[in-house]
Design a protein around this motif. Structure first.
Motif: not given
Lengths: 462, 462
Positions: A306, A343, A347, B247-252, A309-310
């Motif tokens: 991820m 979730r 990505p 947003r992605v970093a927070s889910s990573h 993803g970031t």
């Protein structure tokens, strides 16, 4: 002679005179005939050298005047002080396309600029045209033809290159770009527009690449480029942006580089994609040749990390690409395999999906298929490490998918040190998948493809 | 426990407990013990799995409680719902460094964030510290130690990596960066500052690289980083720059990415070099490790194509590098071999010098030696095609020069498709020359080196 016929004589000559051909062969000899023979050129070659009766077993002629026919092209590769009289002889003989190899004209000083102008005047008097001076000449992989005074590689890639330098003949890291190439050198006469006219209608060319230091006839360039971009992408690497670059360019191709933002605006207006450097040029060539030319703004990302993803989200913001939410169908299909806490976003954390019980191959197949079928997604970017077993699983599934879903571009970033390059090579062997050097470069290339698709759409709407 | 001792236990453990080790081995098993044995780790390994008496021939323990000693590090690689009680058991056993591998904590949702906080609280109650959760753990090539649940490559490069992701463990295209690596994952407890304290004094580490999504304790980070940058370069790849990346970093990694320009300013103030992407990170690692750490602002360029000269001039303007005129001595030495029409400038048209009679090897030697001795020049960039005989001539001379002139960085851009990479590999085998992927990247890396040298000088002046 019109531009198309002229450039045809240069790029597809049935016969060529090599004037000032050295006697020696082998490395460092710069014996263009040796290289032509090694490339397998099948046209007629007339070596001209008054000092020896034969070179490499081929009968030489003392002078262009003595040639038994009028060749399509003369390549004059003598020291520069001999060029003028040899251009005159060639033009008198009726040769219409004359390449002058030597440096030391407008690239050297004002004196040289005058001598260059004389050469053009003499040629024009006889209805001939001059390529260069300060040129490698031309290359055409489809005819095994190449006048560079170095043994440069060629591949039958559908790229037409017009360049004010011979360096693209050598190729770039990762890519031989010379399908057909025209080095217009100091651009005393034959120029970008002539080349563009030829490539516009050339079926062997799907993409035109330019190395530009200065364009003299801006209006004609824009008109011609606009005709080409309606049919195929034109990519321009414009160098000599600032004061220092302008100084070097003037001593290289004798070009006036002009104001950089004028080029920006001009390229934009006629749909030419400007690239920042050689890597972006290669990335874009690879993307355009391999990936389907659909709209690609809405990117779907499957990633084994991820962090990827970031980083891809950053790149999308930078290059105005979108990461839309997956459609409900996609979410449902992936969720059926994913761990409950995940979730399902774009990505997509494919690493988490892979480790969830169904086995990685099935997980990859389900996700990739769902995203390729997702109407909210135009193109797919897959991020994987060069580690076993991940990269093999992704490779196998991606190869299968590339065969089944031909319409959506699939790009990869393989982030481990895939030292032997085998995974990337396998993926790219499909001719439908491109592995990029970084996420930034992947997203940049896709965004340029999108830009071009949008340009063509706008043109068609007009 | 202080940070240095803590990270020492994580990166240099004499013994490690692998809690939740799977029974199976082989691809896709994620059996960390198998990987540790394959890497050749010589410390003591204690596999913990209540369901089988031995794994890979090694006696397992039902529980951490049963271990015959207190290992330096416990790696808890169970599904996340089991993590809390196992952290408690480990901490009760007296283990001070506990890595939690599972995802699904602050990276998943607020619930997960709470569970993560509980884990840290429990650990702290016993004086233990938590690495992760959501971590690959740690790797140390110098001890053949690596807790990643994938067989990732390691090399004894003097790079210390601290990352909020496991992806750097896989390496990057062209480079394995993991000499030592600490994946701080969700960064619930052990953080960048802890790692920096360790690397500051670690003699096996000459350069520290960071993959950052969010830094919590900014003040401590800056204080610590400042101590490190006084002694060795610190390079940071900060991702999660905008809304989408955040947003992605927070889910990573569950990170708050913060305002990007605050990071810019903070990095600048403490001498951390921020890079834009993975390629720049690798370029800079290679440059710092291979090239002498002198001042490098004043660049001397030898080029086989003056297009390269034009492009390098553009890059120098972009990155604030200088192309000063060569000193009189250099001009005199080169002019003795060059054709009379050639302006001996910087960039130097080495192609013209080479073809001028003395033979290319002599010409290259004279030019390269002159520029390496030129007091007006700090660093040399050589631009050559991957063509015979040029690249061989340059390679041989450059190898000779690298041995004789150790103090000036020599960088290359080889612009043909050097498909087998042999020339670049030969050049880089000296450990003193770096070949870059493009001129832009070469100049960018040199300019960052210059920036760091200037930062250190300024610090020393204070």
């Amino acid at each position: 002679m019109d531009s198309v016929s002229l450039v045809k004589q240069i790029l597809e000559p049935r016969s060529v005179a090599l004037v000032g051909l050295p006697r020696d062969a082998g490395p460092e000899s710069r014996n263009v005939m040796e290289y032509l023979l090694r490339h397998g050129y099948e046209g007629r070659i007339f070596p001209v050298n008054p000092n020896c009766p034969e070179i490499l077993g081929v009968k030489t002629y003392c002078s262009v005047r003595d040639l038994p026919e009028t060749p399509d092209l003369a390549v004059i590769a003598t020291p520069q002080h001999l060029a003028l009289s040899l251009v005159q002889e060639s033009a008198e003989k009726g040769i219409k396309a004359i390449a002058v190899v030597a440096q030391g004209f407008a690239d050297a000083d004002a004196e040289g600029g005058k001598r260059q102008q004389e050469i053009v005047s003499v040629a024009h008097r006889y209805g001939a045209r001059v390529l260069g001076p300060n040129t490698f000449g031309a290359a055409n992989a489809f005819l095994n033809f190449n006048t560079a005074f170095a043994l440069t590689p060629m591949r039958r890639v559908p790229i037409g290159m017009i360049c004010q330098s011979g360096f693209p003949f050598a190729g770039f890291p990762r890519m031989v770009v010379v399908g057909k190439a025209l080095d217009i050198g100091n651009t005393s006469d034959v120029d970008f527009s002539d080349g563009l006219e030829y490539f516009a209608g050339d079926d062997q060319t799907r993409l035109v690449a330019l190395y530009v230091e200065g364009i003299r006839d801006g209006r004609r360039f824009m008109e011609t480029a606009q005709r080409v971009t309606a049919r195929k992408p034109v990519i321009a690497l414009k160098a000599g942006k600032g004061v220092s670059g302008a100084r070097v360019a003037s001593s290289h191709s004798g070009s006036l580089t002009g104001v950089d933002r004028v080029y920006d605006a001009a390229f934009k207006q006629c749909g030419v994609l400007r690239v920042e450097d050689t890597e972006e040029l290669v990335d874009l060539c690879r993307a355009f040749l391999a990936l389907p030319k659909s709209r690609v703004r809405r990117l779907g990302v499957l990633t084994m990390t991820m962090a990827g993803g970031t980083m891809v989200a950053d790149a999308c913001e930078k290059y105005n690409m979108k990461l839309p939410a997956f459609s409900e169908d996609t979410v449902r299909k992936v969720a059926a395999l994913a761990p409950p806490w995940l979730r399902i976003g774009n990505p997509l954390d494919q690493g988490a999906v892979n480790f969830s019980g169904a086995g990685p191959r099935k997980a990859i197949r389900v996700s990739l298929e769902a995203v390729l079928e997702d109407p909210a997604i135009d193109a797919v970017l897959v991020i994987i490490p060069a580690l076993e077993p991940e990269h093999r699983n992704f490779r196998d599934v991606a190869l299968e998918m590339a065969a089944r879903y031909g319409e959506k571009p699939v790009a990869f970033w393989i982030y481990g040190p895939d030292f032997d390059g085998s995974t990337a090579a396998d993926l790219e062997s499909t001719g439908r998948i491109v592995n990029f050097g970084s996420l930034d470069r992947a997203v940049r290339a896709l965004s340029r493809m999108a830009k071009y698709a949008e340009y063509v759409e706008t043109r068609n709407d007009e």
